[in-house]
Design an enzyme around this catalytic site. Structure first.
Site, PDB file in Angstrom:
ATOM      1  CB  ALA A   1      -0.902  -0.019   1.227  1.00 14.69           C
TER       2      ALA A   1
ATOM      3  N   GLY B   1       0.659  -5.069   0.888  1.00 17.35           N
ATOM      4  CA  GLY B   1      -0.517  -5.233   0.023  1.00 17.35           C
ATOM      5  C   GLY B   1      -0.179  -5.929  -1.290  1.00 17.35           C
TER       6      GLY B   1
ATOM      7  CD  GLU C   1      -2.152  -7.752   3.065  1.00 15.22           C
ATOM      8  OE1 GLU C   1      -1.802  -6.592   2.717  1.00 15.22           O
ATOM      9  OE2 GLU C   1      -2.788  -7.981   4.101  1.00 15.22           O
TER      10      GLU C   1
ATOM     11  CD  GLU D   1       1.752  -5.340   5.684  1.00 13.80           C
ATOM     12  OE1 GLU D   1       2.621  -6.202   5.960  1.00 13.80           O
ATOM     13  OE2 GLU D   1       0.938  -5.478   4.769  1.00 13.80           O
TER      14      GLU D   1
HETATM   15  N1  CAA Z   1       4.506   3.230  -0.769  1.00 19.14           N
HETATM   16  C1  CAA Z   1       4.868   4.366  -1.361  1.00 19.14           C
HETATM   17  N2  CAA Z   1       6.016   4.508  -2.076  1.00 19.14           N
HETATM   18  C2  CAA Z   1       6.802   3.410  -2.183  1.00 19.14           C
HETATM   19  C3  CAA Z   1       6.475   2.184  -1.584  1.00 19.14           C
HETATM   20  C4  CAA Z   1       5.266   2.100  -0.848  1.00 19.14           C
HETATM   21  N3  CAA Z   1       4.841   0.974  -0.280  1.00 19.14           N
HETATM   22  N4  CAA Z   1       7.468   1.298  -1.849  1.00 19.14           N
HETATM   23  C5  CAA Z   1       8.372   1.956  -2.604  1.00 19.14           C
HETATM   24  N5  CAA Z   1       7.981   3.231  -2.801  1.00 19.14           N
HETATM   25  C6  CAA Z   1       8.656   4.270  -3.562  1.00 19.14           C
HETATM   26  C7  CAA Z   1       9.809   4.873  -2.781  1.00 19.14           C
HETATM   27  O1  CAA Z   1       9.369   5.864  -1.894  1.00 19.14           O
HETATM   28  C8  CAA Z   1      10.652   5.418  -3.915  1.00 19.14           C
HETATM   29  O2  CAA Z   1      10.061   6.631  -4.375  1.00 19.14           O
HETATM   30  P1  CAA Z   1      10.994   7.929  -4.682  1.00 19.14           P
HETATM   31  O3  CAA Z   1      11.956   7.429  -5.752  1.00 19.14           O
HETATM   32  O4  CAA Z   1      10.025   8.942  -5.184  1.00 19.14           O
HETATM   33  O5  CAA Z   1      11.676   8.247  -3.406  1.00 19.14           O
HETATM   34  C9  CAA Z   1      10.482   4.393  -5.030  1.00 19.14           C
HETATM   35  O6  CAA Z   1       9.264   3.715  -4.723  1.00 19.14           O
HETATM   36  C10 CAA Z   1      11.597   3.361  -5.079  1.00 19.14           C
HETATM   37  O7  CAA Z   1      11.723   2.772  -3.806  1.00 19.14           O
HETATM   38  P2  CAA Z   1      13.074   2.765  -2.926  1.00 19.14           P
HETATM   39  O8  CAA Z   1      13.916   3.953  -3.288  1.00 19.14           O
HETATM   40  O9  CAA Z   1      12.691   2.599  -1.507  1.00 19.14           O
HETATM   41  O10 CAA Z   1      13.763   1.460  -3.509  1.00 19.14           O
HETATM   42  P3  CAA Z   1      14.798   0.510  -2.722  1.00 19.14           P
HETATM   43  O11 CAA Z   1      15.365  -0.385  -3.757  1.00 19.14           O
HETATM   44  O12 CAA Z   1      15.732   1.304  -1.898  1.00 19.14           O
HETATM   45  O13 CAA Z   1      13.868  -0.351  -1.717  1.00 19.14           O
HETATM   46  C11 CAA Z   1      11.944  -1.634  -1.037  1.00 19.14           C
HETATM   47  C12 CAA Z   1      12.879  -1.207  -2.198  1.00 19.14           C
HETATM   48  C13 CAA Z   1      12.716  -2.530  -0.070  1.00 19.14           C
HETATM   49  C14 CAA Z   1      10.779  -2.410  -1.659  1.00 19.14           C
HETATM   50  C15 CAA Z   1      11.449  -0.371  -0.303  1.00 19.14           C
HETATM   51  O14 CAA Z   1      10.925   0.525  -1.279  1.00 19.14           O
HETATM   52  C16 CAA Z   1      10.393  -0.619   0.713  1.00 19.14           C
HETATM   53  O15 CAA Z   1      10.665  -1.105   1.786  1.00 19.14           O
HETATM   54  N6  CAA Z   1       9.109  -0.274   0.393  1.00 19.14           N
HETATM   55  C17 CAA Z   1       8.018  -0.344   1.320  1.00 19.14           C
HETATM   56  C18 CAA Z   1       7.555  -1.780   1.551  1.00 19.14           C
HETATM   57  C19 CAA Z   1       6.469  -1.804   2.597  1.00 19.14           C
HETATM   58  O16 CAA Z   1       6.652  -1.472   3.740  1.00 19.14           O
HETATM   59  N7  CAA Z   1       5.242  -2.245   2.183  1.00 19.14           N
HETATM   60  C20 CAA Z   1       4.091  -2.353   3.066  1.00 19.14           C
HETATM   61  C21 CAA Z   1       3.218  -1.148   2.942  1.00 19.14           C
HETATM   62  S1  CAA Z   1       1.890  -1.140   4.134  1.00 19.14           S
HETATM   63  C22 CAA Z   1       0.678  -2.160   3.468  1.00 19.14           C
HETATM   64  O17 CAA Z   1       0.849  -2.738   2.406  1.00 19.14           O
HETATM   65  C23 CAA Z   1      -0.611  -2.271   4.269  1.00 19.14           C
HETATM   66  C24 CAA Z   1      -1.563  -3.294   3.795  1.00 19.14           C
HETATM   67  O18 CAA Z   1      -1.608  -4.396   4.303  1.00 19.14           O
HETATM   68  C25 CAA Z   1      -2.543  -3.040   2.738  1.00 19.14           C
END
Ligand code: CAA
Length: 258
Positions: free
Chosen positions: A67, A109, A112, A132
């Site tokens: 998400a 998500g 999921e 999460e």
């Molecule tokens: N939401 C919003 N933006 C996201 C995102 C997310 N879940 N995941 C990645 N992005 C964005 C980053 O902010 C970044 O944007 P900018 O270039 O504008 O800064 C771009 O995508 C590339 O990501 P990274 O620079 O972070 O890439 P990385 O290679 O360094 O890391 C990653 C990759 C490990 C996947 C890291 O992006 C990450 O940890 N992402 C979040 C994963 C996460 O926590 N997901 C769970 C979300 S909560 C949820 O899903 C609730 C639910 O149950 C419905």
């Protein structure tokens, strides 16, 4: 067909392909994307020319990294309650088989969403996880329930409490990923399976999916009853007549979806 901002919808013969299309944000699932996705899936579900739907992510790096954290960061519980989260319910109710073609990250998500699908094909670089907990929340789109029903308590606890990523190969060994293919071959393999499914009698496919899902949602007694009713119901279909006649006449069945 509807115009979408965050997804692409294509058709390949009798297969619908929906691509999550925010590659610069690793296909993070904002509210609009999930709404578009559920609308597109419902449209394809209603379309008699389509037999199976593949969901994949644009770009080299992700199926979906979860998400949209930026969108969620300042939200209140009431914002979440009113914010369109029920679109996930619409995805849950899709009757045609869904295949996830996963490349790179399938986190939160994204994981999921793959779990809403009926078959999961992954490139060998695919990484799944429910991170999460690292954000101070828990999965909200079915992760705790669907993982527990697929992997059992202990693996699920590890995934949900630690939030670590798990490789496609490891999940294939645990029965969550159907097929692991060389990097970049995920969509090709998913389409191969989808086209095979498209050859099968569609009403039987629909009732088979419904019966299998009943195993996750009901007691054994109710599940067996649901299976039996669907089994009996199929004896009313033209395709049952054709399938059995074709067997007896030693020819290939021509299923019409009636
Ligand atoms: N939401 C919003 N933006 C996201 C995102 C997310 N879940 N995941 C990645 N992005 C964005 C980053 O902010 C970044 O944007 P900018 O270039 O504008 O800064 C771009 O995508 C590339 O990501 P990274 O620079 O972070 O890439 P990385 O290679 O360094 O890391 C990653 C990759 C490990 C996947 C890291 O992006 C990450 O940890 N992402 C979040 C994963 C996460 O926590 N997901 C769970 C979300 S909560 C949820 O899903 C609730 C639910 O149950 C419905």
């Amino acid at each position: 067909m509807a115009e979408y901002q965050y997804i692409l919808v294509e058709r390949d013969e009798r297969v619908g392909i929906v691509t999550l299309n925010r590659p610069t944000k690793l296909n993070a699932l904002n509210t609009q994307l999930v709404a578009e996705l559920s609308t597109a899936l419902e449209d394809l579900d209603r379309d008699e020319a389509i037999r199976c739907i593949v969901i994949t992510g644009a770009g080299e790096r992700a199926f979906a990294a979860g998400a949209d954290i930026e969108e969620m960061a300042d939200k209140s519980p009431i914002d979440m309650l009113l914010g369109g989260f029920e679109a996930w319910e619409r995805i849950r109710r899709i009757k045609k088989p869904l295949i996830a073609a996963v490349n790179g990250y399938a986190l939160g998500g994204g994981c999921e969403l793959a779990l809403h699908c009926d078959i999961i094909v992954a490139s060998e670089n695919a990484r799944f996880g429910q991170p999460e907990i690292l954000l101070g929340i828990i999965p909200g789109a079915g992760g705790t329930q669907r993982l527990a029903r697929t992997l059992g308590k202990y693996r699920t606890m590890e995934m949900v409490l630690l939030g670590n990523q798990i490789s496609a190969r490891e999940l294939a060994e645990l029965g969550l990923v159907n097929r692991v293919v060389p990097q970049g071959e995920h969509l090709k393999e998913a389409l191969k399976i989808a086209k095979e499914l498209a050859e099968r009698p569609p009403i039987a496919i629909r009732l088979a999916k419904e019966a299998v899902l009943a195993a996750f949602e009901t007691s054994l007694e109710e599940g067996l009853e649901a299976e039996r009713k669907n089994f009996f119901l199929l004896f009313a279909s033209e395709d049952k007549r054709e399938g059995m006649r074709a067997f007896l006449e030693k020819r290939r069945a021509q299923f019409q979806g009636r």
